[in-house]
Design a protein around this motif. Structure first.
Motif, short mmCIF file in Angstrom:
data_model
loop_
_atom_site.label_atom_id
_atom_site.label_comp_id
_atom_site.label_asym_id
_atom_site.label_seq_id
_atom_site.Cartn_x
_atom_site.Cartn_y
_atom_site.Cartn_z
N GLY A 92 0.82 -1.21 0.00
CA GLY A 92 0.00 0.00 0.00
C GLY A 92 0.85 1.26 0.00
O GLY A 92 0.59 2.21 -0.74
N SER A 93 1.90 1.26 0.82
CA SER A 93 2.76 2.46 0.93
C SER A 93 3.38 2.82 -0.42
O SER A 93 3.43 3.99 -0.81
CB SER A 93 3.90 2.22 1.92
N ASP B 46 -7.75 6.68 -1.18
CA ASP B 46 -6.95 5.56 -0.69
C ASP B 46 -7.89 4.47 -0.18
O ASP B 46 -8.46 4.58 0.90
CB ASP B 46 -6.00 6.04 0.41
N GLN C 97 -7.41 -0.07 2.73
CA GLN C 97 -8.06 -0.87 3.79
C GLN C 97 -9.56 -1.07 3.53
O GLN C 97 -10.16 -2.02 4.03
CB GLN C 97 -7.84 -0.20 5.15
N LYS D 141 -4.25 -4.76 0.06
CA LYS D 141 -4.85 -5.70 1.02
C LYS D 141 -5.79 -6.75 0.42
O LYS D 141 -5.35 -7.80 -0.01
CB LYS D 141 -5.54 -4.93 2.13
#
Ligand SMILES: Cc1ncc(COP(=O)(O)O)c(C=O)c1O
Length: 452
Positions: A115-116, A252, A255, A281
């Motif tokens: 994700g980062s 974003d 999650q 994820k």
């Protein structure tokens, strides 16, 4: 000696000595097996998993369709570097994702590993496309721990403390959450939005001119910031501001994506169009792949060869992603999320009303299977009225409740710098497992309330 059989306690000692202490852990168990919403340790202790590995195994641990796809792919092609050639699963994954995008304009993809990394890729695209430097992020946001993503993370200081300077060009504005705005938890959504709009207007007048602002980045439900759903009205306002000033809106969904909130993507609760969307994820149910998507016009601003990475879009991870999308499309996931979410909501709300426990609880929030209960805390920075109410409550309620749950075989996480517990069970959790988990949780809150 390598290969020696260790007891769990011996492994734990070994791990504590040789795994860096910067990595925190809930428990020192060695997990060896997962199925659906259950996990087992090397000593056969069973845990009911209300964490999903932090929102990753949406379809449950070791989903058979994903295991089969991965096994098959591992037998035919494990690595195909994305700058050398395509792999079939890479393209099949895009073929599956295209029809479920929140807007038809989102049709150009780039896969990354985490994700980062995807967050950083989105920042690069936004800066290059607009020719502007600054990114506006939300108070309480979480976008990752790498330098660029940590610069955009405002949920806790731990991610940047003593490691600066961070990436420059980041400006923070309040999220429409009562903590963020320093008001009472009973403040209406309408009022929270009004205050957050006003603050954003000030940011654009006082801190970053629209002509210097490349993007606004936001999670549709703040995750590490406390599981706080963003009111659709605020997202619509952001869209208007972005359109007015040619700023890109980056959503974003790391999650919140893949049915976590009841829809394929959480932004679909509002109908707002992202310019760039980040996902990870749940996409491959545990295999490390992330990505960004935007329109061709935006994404193709990057020079050929400027994007890529050794493992980016690994074929085995893409095959897992394809199998996961097939299950999402056929598996009645949304139905299960809606039913289990209603059961979770009724327990959280009954605890918030019960004469035995209501004095401990300040807020409950739930969207799909992203649920949170926030406890009162003597250190919570509330209104004057709130501070005096919080003087007599016990400390660290969430941590104590969490410990009771862990001791009874349920894995559950806290979140945010406030005293909050979050619920992220796999989306395929059964009615019986939900009942078991919520009953362990209810007992834990009642125990802590009795102990005082
Ligand atoms: C909303 C959001 N963005 C970005 C990230 C960072 O993802 P990763 O840990 O894969 O780098 C996370 C991780 O929890 C997240 O929740």
């Amino acid at each position: 000696m390598p290969g020696k059989i260790h007891t769990e306690a011996e492994w734990a000692e070994f791990g504590k000595e040789h795994v860096t202490h910067g990595l925190g852990r809930l428990r020192d168990h060695v997990m060896v097996k997962g199925r659906g919403a259950e996990l087992w340790t090397s000593e056969e202790k069973r845990f009911l998993d209300f964490t999903s590995g932090i929102g990753v195994v949406n379809l449950g641990h070791c989903h058979p369709a994903i295991t089969a796809a991965v096994t098959q792919q591992a037998d035919s092609l494990v690595h195909m570097q994305c700058s050398i050639a395509f792999s079939a699963p890479y393209l099949q994954l895009i073929e599956h994702l295209l029809p479920v995008m929140p807007h038809p304009s989102l049709d150009s993809f780039f896969f990354w590993n985490s994700g980062s990394e995807a967050v950083e890729a989105a920042v690069k695209v936004a800066r290059k496309y607009t020719g502007r430097q600054n990114i506006i992020t939300m108070q309480g946001s979480y976008h990752g721990r790498t330098y660029g993503s940590a610069a955009l993370t405002k949920s806790k200081t731990i991610y940047s403390q003593n490691t600066g300077p961070m990436m420059s060009g980041v400006i923070t504005t309040p999220f429409p959450y009562w903590h963020s705005l320093g008001v009472s938890p009973s403040t209406s959504e309408e009022e929270l939005c009004r205050m957050a709009f006003h603050q954003l207007d000030l940011v654009l007048k006082q801190q970053t001119a629209p002509s210097d602002t490349a993007a606004i980045i936001i999670e549709p439900v703040q995750g590490e910031g406390g599981y706080v759903p963003c009111p659709p009205k605020f997202l619509h306002y952001l869209r208007e501001v972005c359109d007015k000033h040619s700023i890109l809106l980056i959503i974003d969904e790391v999650q919140t994506g893949f049915y976590r909130t009841g829809k394929y993507f959480a932004i679909q609760h509002s109908g707002v169009r992202p310019d760039l969307m980040i996902f990870a994820k749940g996409i491959a149910n545990g295999f490390p792949i992330s990505g960004i998507v935007g329109s061709k016009k935006v994404m193709n601003c990057m020079p050929v060869g400027s994007m890529g990475g050794t493992y980016a879009g690994n074929p085995v991870c893409c095959a897992a992603g394809v199998a996961a999308q097939e299950v999402y499309k056929t598996g009645h996931i949304a139905e299960n999320v809606a039913e289990r979410s209603a059961e979770m909501r009724s327990v959280l709300e009954s605890l918030a009303k019960s004469s035995k426990t209501s004095h401990l609880i300040i807020d409950t929030r739930i969207l799909g299977l992203m649920g949170a209960i926030e406890f009162r805390s003597p250190s919570s920075p509330l209104t004057m009225e709130g501070i005096s109410q919080n003087q007599n409550v016990p400390k660290d309620i969430g941590k104590r409740v969490q410990k009771c749950c862990l001791d009874k075989g349920m894995l559950i996480l806290t979140t945010s710098c406030f005293d909050t517990i979050r619920f992220i069970p796999p989306l395929i959790i059964s009615e019986k497992e939900m009942e078991e988990g919520m009953s362990i949780f209810r007992d834990a809150v009642e125990t802590v309330a009795k102990e005082g």
